[in-house]
Motif scaffolding. Structure first.
Motif, short mmCIF file in Angstrom:
data_model
loop_
_atom_site.label_atom_id
_atom_site.label_comp_id
_atom_site.label_asym_id
_atom_site.label_seq_id
_atom_site.Cartn_x
_atom_site.Cartn_y
_atom_site.Cartn_z
N UNK A 39 -4.67 5.25 -2.69
CA UNK A 39 -3.52 5.53 -3.56
C UNK A 39 -3.14 4.34 -4.44
N UNK A 40 -3.26 3.10 -3.95
CA UNK A 40 -2.93 1.93 -4.80
C UNK A 40 -3.84 1.89 -6.02
N UNK A 41 -5.13 2.14 -5.81
CA UNK A 41 -6.08 2.11 -6.92
C UNK A 41 -5.81 3.24 -7.90
N UNK A 42 -5.42 4.39 -7.37
CA UNK A 42 -5.15 5.53 -8.25
C UNK A 42 -3.94 5.23 -9.13
N UNK A 43 -2.93 4.61 -8.53
CA UNK A 43 -1.72 4.28 -9.31
C UNK A 43 -2.04 3.32 -10.44
N UNK A 44 -3.06 2.48 -10.23
CA UNK A 44 -3.41 1.49 -11.25
C UNK A 44 -4.46 2.01 -12.22
N UNK A 45 -4.78 3.32 -12.14
CA UNK A 45 -5.80 3.89 -13.04
C UNK A 45 -5.42 3.67 -14.49
N UNK A 55 -12.19 11.24 -5.86
CA UNK A 55 -11.74 11.46 -4.48
C UNK A 55 -10.74 10.38 -4.12
N UNK A 56 -9.70 10.76 -3.41
CA UNK A 56 -8.71 9.80 -2.94
C UNK A 56 -8.54 10.00 -1.44
N UNK A 57 -8.54 8.88 -0.73
CA UNK A 57 -8.35 8.96 0.72
C UNK A 57 -7.10 8.23 1.13
N UNK A 58 -6.47 8.73 2.17
CA UNK A 58 -5.27 8.06 2.67
C UNK A 58 -4.70 8.82 3.84
N UNK A 59 -3.53 8.35 4.26
CA UNK A 59 -2.85 8.98 5.39
C UNK A 59 -1.80 9.94 4.84
N UNK A 79 -0.67 8.10 1.48
CA UNK A 79 -0.35 6.67 1.44
C UNK A 79 -1.50 5.83 1.97
N UNK A 80 -1.55 4.57 1.52
CA UNK A 80 -2.49 3.62 2.12
C UNK A 80 -1.74 2.45 2.75
N UNK A 81 -0.42 2.63 2.91
CA UNK A 81 0.39 1.57 3.50
C UNK A 81 1.04 0.69 2.45
N UNK A 82 0.49 0.67 1.22
CA UNK A 82 1.07 -0.14 0.14
C UNK A 82 1.69 0.77 -0.92
N UNK A 83 0.92 1.76 -1.32
CA UNK A 83 1.40 2.68 -2.35
C UNK A 83 1.29 4.11 -1.84
N UNK A 151 -6.77 -2.57 -0.70
CA UNK A 151 -7.10 -2.38 -2.11
C UNK A 151 -8.11 -3.43 -2.56
N UNK A 152 -9.20 -2.99 -3.18
CA UNK A 152 -10.19 -3.96 -3.63
C UNK A 152 -10.18 -4.01 -5.15
N UNK A 153 -10.43 -5.20 -5.69
CA UNK A 153 -10.30 -5.41 -7.14
C UNK A 153 -11.49 -4.87 -7.91
N UNK A 154 -12.69 -5.04 -7.33
CA UNK A 154 -13.91 -4.72 -8.07
C UNK A 154 -14.40 -3.31 -7.77
#
Lengths: 156, 241, 168
Positions: A39-45, A55-59, A79-83, A151-154
């Motif tokens: 979810x954090x990565x998706x929010x930063x799309x 695909x998005x994975x989370x709780x 959620x992923x705990x951050x976003x 969340x990974x940057x690359x």
């Protein structure tokens, strides 16, 4: 000895194995392999990722699943705990889809900051026990799913 | 003359077959009838007792191919090459069966037959490596060269095994992490016992099948030599200079 | 060769025995009524009822093990009042089996337990897909090996020790 068919066959089998191993070593596998986004990565799309099938994975957040009266489909938070992102889904979710459990959803992210999904895949944990033990409050060692969603940057 | 090792294998193969059958029947009874269903997945978790033993036996079989290939390159014993060839065929079979049972388990639990996550992809890759290995062996006419090339290929392909094992720990996957790992055992005893018995049974069955298949390949080679098909190729060249 | 076929007949018999046992066991577990059948038959004893939890109908405190919901069949739906251990599997839009009694007075099904719909079809097909090919492969390999030994015994033309591979 070396007929034409044998040479072609040999070449084919070598190509098969080399391409398999090549895919493994240099291909889209390893550091770059992202099976699902968090979810954090998706929010930063960036906007060019909107309406792209991902695909998005989370709780699934506890207490967030809302169904509609007299209609299929539901909305919930992932959620992923951050976003946390809102997800809207059409259809009947799989049996193992549950609040507080992992899920991987397929669909697209849109401008209104909403994830539209038409496929939910349930991610179950690696612990197995009879229901009596679970009701008695037993827990078994297992990996914390949320901790794996760093969340990974690359990743893109 | 049949080699002494093969005759001894033939004498003891019944033990492996019998023990495998005993373990599998006991494991099936415990797994399908006597064990409780899982709290979360329910009855469908029983597929674990067939899927996990098949998958781990596929990896065990490939490890045999790998070790045998190293041994062959060292000693150049054709019988060891027959063992490798036999184990590779069986590993391909077990890999295919593990993939099929995994797909049947995935549909009711994950809600998909197949998905390209790291565990599934690396396991499918093992199947293609084995397919390539078996194809390579079919297409080379020279027995020694065939054995040597195949051994090298098997050793290179072994790279996939640690990737399969750690894929669920290293990457984001749909497949759940290892249930038995350094974290501990995440299966309660009622469900663990049938799994362990089925795993032992499946490994014994693999040992039995390996003995059978090694004999099959060895005897075919012996018969071919006997019929003199290969005599002109290298037997005479050795015996009558 | 006779003992070979006797052994495999034994394997076949054990397999059939197992299949029969499993079939009896699983049909007993799978036996359940749909809401239509329940309203038609009006059974007085304890029965198992199968249906989809209606969207938007679930109410109650799940942590305390109390819930009220509608279970939908093909045309009709039944109100279910659940009281029992905290349910692990209760959720809307999910097919469940509930165990309990039908009360025609209050038009309510009083459930004491519930379970996921068991996917025995998947379990059976996984075991068939996993075990049948193995049995066939073992059988054909064993037969082929026996035949090869026979063939070697018969062919007495020339008997070298199995040749090591020689690079030409």
């Amino acid at each position: 000895m070396w007929t034409r068919e044998k040479k072609i066959g040999l070449a084919m089998s070598i190509i098969l194995v080399v391409s398999a191993l090549g895919y493994l070593i240099v291909g889209n596998f390893g550091e770059n392999l992202v099976y699902f986004f968090t979810p954090s990565e998706v929010k930063a799309f960036p906007p060019d990722y909107y309406h792209k099938r991902v695909r998005v994975g989370g709780m699934v957040v506890k207490g967030s699943v809302k169904t509609y009266p007299n209609r299929l489909g539901m909305t919930f938070q992932l959620t992923d705990g951050h976003a946390t992102i809102p997800v809207t889904f059409d259809g009947i979710p799989p049996d193992l889809f549950k609040e507080g459990q992992g899920a991987v959803v397929e669909g697209y992210w849109s401008e209104e900051q909403l994830f539209h999904s038409n496929l939910i895949m349930a991610k179950h944990s690696e612990d197995y026990m009879p229901i009596e033990l679970k009701r008695a409050g037993a827990t078994l060692p297992r990996k914390d799913f949320l901790k794996t969603l760093v969340p990974s940057e690359d990743s893109r | 003359m049949i080699s002494k090792v093969v005759r001894r294998l033939r004498r003891f193969q019944g033990w492996f077959g019998g023990l495998a059958a005993g373990c599998l029947v006991a494991g099936l009874y415990l797994g399908l009838l006597a064990s409780p269903p899982d709290y979360y997945q329910g009855e469908v978790a029983r597929i674990m007792y067939i899927h996990v033993p098949l998958a781990h036996t596929a990896l065990l079989a490939y490890t045999v191919v790998f070790a045998g290939s190293l041994w062959y390159l060292w000693k150049r014993d054709p019988l060891i090459d027959n063992v490798c060839h036999a184990a590779a065929g069986l590993s391909a079979l077990f890999t295919a069966l593990a993939l099929v049972t995994g797909m049947i388990w995935a549909k009711p639990t994950w809600n998909t037959w197949w998905t390209w996550d790291a565990r599934l992809t690396s396991f499918a890759l093992l199947f293609f490596i084995l397919l390539g290995y078996l194809m390579l062996r079919t297409f080379i006419d020279h027995p020694e060269r065939e054995a040597r090339y195949a051994a090298v290929l098997a050793i290179v392909g072994f790279l996939d095994l640690p990737i399969i094992h750690f894929s669920v720990e290293w990457w984001r996957t749909l497949h759940q992490p290892q249930s038995i790992s350094l974290r501990g055992v995440s299966i309660s005893s009622g469900l663990l016992i049938p799994l362990v018995i089925m795993s032992i049974g499946m490994s014994l069955l693999f040992a039995y099948m390996l003995i059978l298949r090694t004999q099959l390949l060895y005897l075919s080679r012996l018969l071919e030599t006997k019929r003199g098909r290969l005599l002109s190729q290298f037997h005479f060249s050795k015996a009558d200079p | 060769m006779t003992s070979f076929y006797l052994r495999w007949t034994g394997v076949l018999l054990v397999g059939m025995l197992f299949g029969g046992l499993l079939y009896a066991h699983y049909t007993q577990h799978l036996a359940s009524l749909t809401p239509e059948q329940l309203l038609h038959q009006m059974p007085s004893g304890e029965v198992r009822l199968r249906g989809l939890v209606k969207s938007g109908s679930l109410q109650g405190e799940l942590e305390q093990g109390k819930a009220v919901f509608e279970l939908v069949g093909e045309r009709v739906s039944v109100t279910v009042q659940y009281a029992g251990p905290p349910p692990e599997n209760l959720r809307e839009l999910k097919t469940l089996i509930v165990v309990g009694r039908w009360d025609p007075m209050s038009n309510t099904f009083y459930a004491r337990d519930l379970a996921l719909l068991p996917h025995y079809g998947f379990v059976t097909s996984a075991y068939v897909a996993g075990l049948v090919p193995l049995v066939i492969v073992v059988f054909s390999m064993a037969r082929r090996v026996n035949a090869l030994y026979e063939e070697i015994k018969r062919s007495t033309v020339y008997q070298p020790e199995a040749t090591p591979y020689v690079d030409t």
